[in-house]
Each structure stands twice: as C-alpha cells, then as structure tokens.
Design a protein around this motif. Structure first.
Motif, PDB file in Angstrom:
ATOM      1  N   ILE A  98     -49.008 -26.784   3.942  1.00 60.37           N
ATOM      2  CA  ILE A  98     -47.553 -26.829   4.024  1.00 60.37           C
ATOM      3  C   ILE A  98     -46.958 -26.429   2.678  1.00 60.37           C
ATOM      4  N   ALA A  99     -45.860 -25.711   2.714  1.00 61.54           N
ATOM      5  CA  ALA A  99     -45.238 -25.218   1.481  1.00 61.54           C
ATOM      6  C   ALA A  99     -44.603 -26.366   0.713  1.00 61.54           C
ATOM      7  N   GLU A 100     -44.863 -26.395  -0.587  1.00 58.12           N
ATOM      8  CA  GLU A 100     -44.298 -27.404  -1.494  1.00 58.12           C
ATOM      9  C   GLU A 100     -43.749 -26.683  -2.727  1.00 58.12           C
ATOM     10  N   PRO A 101     -42.679 -25.888  -2.567  1.00 62.51           N
ATOM     11  CA  PRO A 101     -42.187 -25.104  -3.710  1.00 62.51           C
ATOM     12  C   PRO A 101     -41.761 -25.951  -4.891  1.00 62.51           C
ATOM     13  N   ASP A 121     -35.308 -26.159   8.268  1.00 64.40           N
ATOM     14  CA  ASP A 121     -35.156 -27.181   7.225  1.00 64.40           C
ATOM     15  C   ASP A 121     -36.383 -27.280   6.327  1.00 64.40           C
ATOM     16  N   PHE A 122     -37.473 -26.619   6.702  1.00 61.08           N
ATOM     17  CA  PHE A 122     -38.737 -26.748   5.987  1.00 61.08           C
ATOM     18  C   PHE A 122     -39.047 -25.470   5.210  1.00 61.08           C
ATOM     19  N   PRO A 123     -39.454 -25.611   3.954  1.00 61.25           N
ATOM     20  CA  PRO A 123     -39.690 -24.420   3.133  1.00 61.25           C
ATOM     21  C   PRO A 123     -40.831 -23.540   3.617  1.00 61.25           C
ATOM     22  N   ALA A 124     -41.749 -24.083   4.418  1.00 56.53           N
ATOM     23  CA  ALA A 124     -42.844 -23.257   4.928  1.00 56.53           C
ATOM     24  C   ALA A 124     -42.359 -22.245   5.969  1.00 56.53           C
ATOM     25  N   PHE A 125     -41.266 -22.562   6.651  1.00 56.54           N
ATOM     26  CA  PHE A 125     -40.820 -21.712   7.755  1.00 56.54           C
ATOM     27  C   PHE A 125     -40.419 -20.335   7.227  1.00 56.54           C
ATOM     28  N   GLY A 126     -41.071 -19.318   7.740  1.00 57.58           N
ATOM     29  CA  GLY A 126     -40.781 -17.954   7.325  1.00 57.58           C
ATOM     30  C   GLY A 126     -41.568 -17.467   6.132  1.00 57.58           C
ATOM     31  N   ALA A 127     -42.405 -18.326   5.533  1.00 55.71           N
ATOM     32  CA  ALA A 127     -43.209 -17.907   4.379  1.00 55.71           C
ATOM     33  C   ALA A 127     -44.230 -16.850   4.807  1.00 55.71           C
ATOM     34  N   ALA A 215     -47.945 -11.814   9.079  1.00 55.91           N
ATOM     35  CA  ALA A 215     -47.021 -12.624   9.884  1.00 55.91           C
ATOM     36  C   ALA A 215     -46.233 -13.526   8.947  1.00 55.91           C
ATOM     37  N   ARG A 216     -45.438 -14.415   9.539  1.00 59.64           N
ATOM     38  CA  ARG A 216     -44.737 -15.452   8.773  1.00 59.64           C
ATOM     39  C   ARG A 216     -45.040 -16.813   9.380  1.00 59.64           C
ATOM     40  N   CYS A 217     -44.998 -17.829   8.539  1.00 62.11           N
ATOM     41  CA  CYS A 217     -45.292 -19.200   8.970  1.00 62.11           C
ATOM     42  C   CYS A 217     -44.216 -19.682   9.934  1.00 62.11           C
ATOM     43  N   GLY A 218     -44.632 -20.376  10.977  1.00 66.46           N
ATOM     44  CA  GLY A 218     -43.689 -20.867  11.967  1.00 66.46           C
ATOM     45  C   GLY A 218     -43.989 -22.290  12.402  1.00 66.46           C
ATOM     46  N   ASN A 219     -43.470 -22.649  13.565  1.00 63.05           N
ATOM     47  CA  ASN A 219     -43.679 -23.993  14.111  1.00 63.05           C
ATOM     48  C   ASN A 219     -43.868 -23.902  15.618  1.00 63.05           C
ATOM     49  N   SER A 220     -44.770 -23.032  16.030  1.00 62.51           N
ATOM     50  CA  SER A 220     -45.078 -22.856  17.447  1.00 62.51           C
ATOM     51  C   SER A 220     -46.358 -23.600  17.796  1.00 62.51           C
ATOM     52  N   GLY A 221     -46.535 -23.886  19.081  1.00 63.83           N
ATOM     53  CA  GLY A 221     -47.742 -24.562  19.522  1.00 63.83           C
ATOM     54  C   GLY A 221     -47.739 -26.051  19.209  1.00 63.83           C
ATOM     55  N   ASN A 222     -48.936 -26.622  19.071  1.00 62.92           N
ATOM     56  CA  ASN A 222     -49.105 -28.067  18.872  1.00 62.92           C
ATOM     57  C   ASN A 222     -48.914 -28.394  17.391  1.00 62.92           C
ATOM     58  N   SER A 223     -47.663 -28.363  16.944  1.00 61.99           N
ATOM     59  CA  SER A 223     -47.348 -28.459  15.519  1.00 61.99           C
ATOM     60  C   SER A 223     -46.278 -29.505  15.285  1.00 61.99           C
ATOM     61  N   SER A 224     -46.467 -30.327  14.236  1.00 59.46           N
ATOM     62  CA  SER A 224     -45.485 -31.362  13.921  1.00 59.46           C
ATOM     63  C   SER A 224     -44.358 -30.835  13.037  1.00 59.46           C
ATOM     64  N   GLU A 225     -44.642 -29.814  12.229  1.00 61.47           N
ATOM     65  CA  GLU A 225     -43.646 -29.203  11.355  1.00 61.47           C
ATOM     66  C   GLU A 225     -44.153 -27.819  10.969  1.00 61.47           C
ATOM     67  N   PRO A 226     -43.297 -26.937  10.452  1.00 65.12           N
ATOM     68  CA  PRO A 226     -43.765 -25.606  10.060  1.00 65.12           C
ATOM     69  C   PRO A 226     -44.912 -25.697   9.051  1.00 65.12           C
ATOM     70  N   HIS A 227     -46.030 -25.100   9.392  1.00 64.59           N
ATOM     71  CA  HIS A 227     -47.194 -25.080   8.515  1.00 64.59           C
ATOM     72  C   HIS A 227     -48.155 -24.020   9.026  1.00 64.59           C
ATOM     73  N   LEU A 228     -49.143 -23.708   8.228  1.00 66.77           N
ATOM     74  CA  LEU A 228     -50.188 -22.784   8.655  1.00 66.77           C
ATOM     75  C   LEU A 228     -51.463 -23.561   8.947  1.00 66.77           C
ATOM     76  N   HIS A 229     -52.043 -23.312  10.108  1.00 61.06           N
ATOM     77  CA  HIS A 229     -53.368 -23.808  10.454  1.00 61.06           C
ATOM     78  C   HIS A 229     -54.323 -22.631  10.279  1.00 61.06           C
ATOM     79  N   PHE A 230     -55.338 -22.808   9.421  1.00 56.11           N
ATOM     80  CA  PHE A 230     -56.276 -21.718   9.114  1.00 56.11           C
ATOM     81  C   PHE A 230     -57.703 -22.195   9.336  1.00 56.11           C
ATOM     82  N   GLN A 231     -58.543 -21.297   9.864  1.00 49.67           N
ATOM     83  CA  GLN A 231     -59.947 -21.624  10.047  1.00 49.67           C
ATOM     84  C   GLN A 231     -60.778 -20.356  10.130  1.00 49.67           C
ATOM     85  N   LEU A 232     -62.064 -20.486   9.777  1.00 48.81           N
ATOM     86  CA  LEU A 232     -63.045 -19.443  10.041  1.00 48.81           C
ATOM     87  C   LEU A 232     -63.918 -19.899  11.196  1.00 48.81           C
TER      88      LEU A 232
END
Length: 270
Positions: A98-101, A121-127, A215-232
């Motif tokens: 999650i973005a913490e500017p 309202d969240f700084p991660a949105f659109g990052a 892309a840009r960070c959003g809040n779609s799917g099973n998400s509590s707030e705008p953030h990026l879920h990343f995995q390999l």
C-alpha cells in the motif's frame, strides 16, 4: 479436495438438490447449499490448507519492484507462509503493498464510521504499476469496477465473512479483480491483482520491458482498500498455479508494516 477445483461439482449438486421436492420451498434448498459453501470457504480461508505431497518449492526468483516511491507491506511472506492464509490461486508467497507517501496520508481502519471510503481517498489509487522484468503478457483483464473501501470493522467483517465467500463462487476473476499476468520465462509468471478499471496499457501477447508501466493501482476484486497484490507462480492460470518465492532488487522482501522505497530507476534494473 479444493473448493476451486470442485466448483463444477458444487454447482452440479445445487442443480440436483433444487430439482427434487423435499417438502419445503425449492429456494430453501439453494440457500442451504450456498450457506454450506460459504461456511466451508471461510474455514478453508482461515485454515489455509496444506499443499499436497507433490508440492515442490521452486528456487527463489529475484525481480524488480512492481511499484516506485514509498510503500509498506501487508500479508508478507517474510512473516509467514502461506502469506494470505491459503495456497489457493498460487498465493503461497504473495504480498500486498500500500502506498505510504508520507505519515498519515493513508486513511486508517475505523471502528464504525465512516463505514467505507471512496477509492480516491487513498494514495495508492492510480499509482503506476510496473513490469518486474522483460516479459510477455499472457492475461490482461480490466473491466471490473473499483469499489468503496472496507476500512471499518463492520465493512471488514463483511468482506471477510460474506463478500469474499461470494466472490469465491465466481472464481479467480472476482477474487483478483482487474489483473495482469506476465510470462517471465523459465516457467515463472508474475501476477498483479486489484488493478484500476480501464488502466491497463498492455494486452495479451504484448512484450514489455522491466520498469515499463503496465497499469495503475486500483480497488477491484476481493480488496479492502486500494493496494497491489503481487505474486510469482509456476503457471499462467492462478486456479492451478503454485507460488514461487521472490525478492525485489535492492529491497528484498519487506516485512508486515515495513516501509520501503523503490526508486523508479530500480524498476528498470535487468
């Protein structure tokens, strides 16, 4: 037995159960089965579920960071695995960021009010979200809406106990929301989830370079707030994939609540 793999069987049971007359309204049959599915899904999510005997942990893969600037980690594999409590969808070594500017820029969890906040309202949105290596796009979906946050206790409980289970009924698309999967080569795939609707700059089949915005960070799917879920993972299909451990160039794997900075230059490292 996994709920993901047995979803067709579950729906077959629903059809069979609603076909017969058990002496009460047919709709009750469906409600009973759906409730049972929700309860088992919740139990699986909390319990995690162990990998089967054929699980082979792949060697750690080092890639660039998928974000730039100042972020913090949640549900990190540096603290536990499986990091999200389950192995399903290749999430064994997944991480949320999650973005913490700056301190206080991100709205925190509230007890009751406001129940939810706008994604903006969240700084991660659109990052910007960046390719972690030179790769080929193998999955690209961005048609789901960005919903309100789930950042009060009632909303968070709703997400965990109801919404997440309902999303499970419809598969990985509703769990990951808008997402991209990159083929990094050597049987390694990078998945990015909860992306902003309409923000993808790539399509399936495109070649991308490390550090390129995809892309840009959003809040779609099973998400509590705008953030990026990343995995390999070891497959382009999260339904069957197994997680692969990772580390980011110059950062490693940040622990829960650890602040890290990823310079834009680091994302172009190859």
């Amino acid at each position: 037995m996994t709920l993901t793999g047995d979803r067709p069987l579950f729906f077959g049971l629903v059809i069979a159960h609603t076909w017969f007359d058990f002496g009460y309204p047919i709709l009750w049959n469906l409600l009973v089965l759906v409730l049972a599915y929700v309860l088992v899904t919740v139990a699986n999510r909390w319990g995690g579920g162990a990998p089967d005997d054929k699980q082979v942990i792949r060697e750690l893969v080092e890639v660039a960071a998928p974000v730039a600037d100042r972020w913090s980690a949640l549900d990190s594999p540096a603290d536990r695995t499986p990091s999200h409590g389950i192995h399903a969808y290749g999430q064994t070594f997944a991480i949320d960021v999650i973005a913490e500017p700056e301190p206080g820029a991100r709205p925190g969890l509230r007890a009751l009010w406001p129940l939810a906040r706008r994604a903006t309202d969240f700084p991660a949105f659109g990052a910007p979200i960046l390719a972690v290596a030179d790769a080929t796009v193998v999955r690209a979906h961005d048609r789901q809406r960005d919903h309100l946050s789930r950042t009060s206790w009632p909303a968070l409980l709703y997400l965990m106990l109801v919404e997440g289970s309902v999303r499970e009924l419809f598969g990985v698309h509703r769990i990951f929301g808008n997402h991209v999967v990159l083929d990094l080569g050597n049987g390694t795939y990078a998945a990015y989830a909860h992306l902003k609707r309409g923000s993808l700059t790539v399509r399936e089949g495109d070649r991308v370079s490390a550090g390129q915005q995809i892309a840009r960070c959003g809040n779609s799917g099973n998400s509590s707030e705008p953030h990026l879920h990343f995995q390999l993972m070891d497959s382009p299909d999260p339904d069957t994939a197994r997680g692969i451990p990772f580390r980011w160039h110059g950062i490693g794997v940040p622990r829960n609540r650890e602040i890290f900075e990823a310079p834009a230059a680091a994302a172009s490292h190859t």
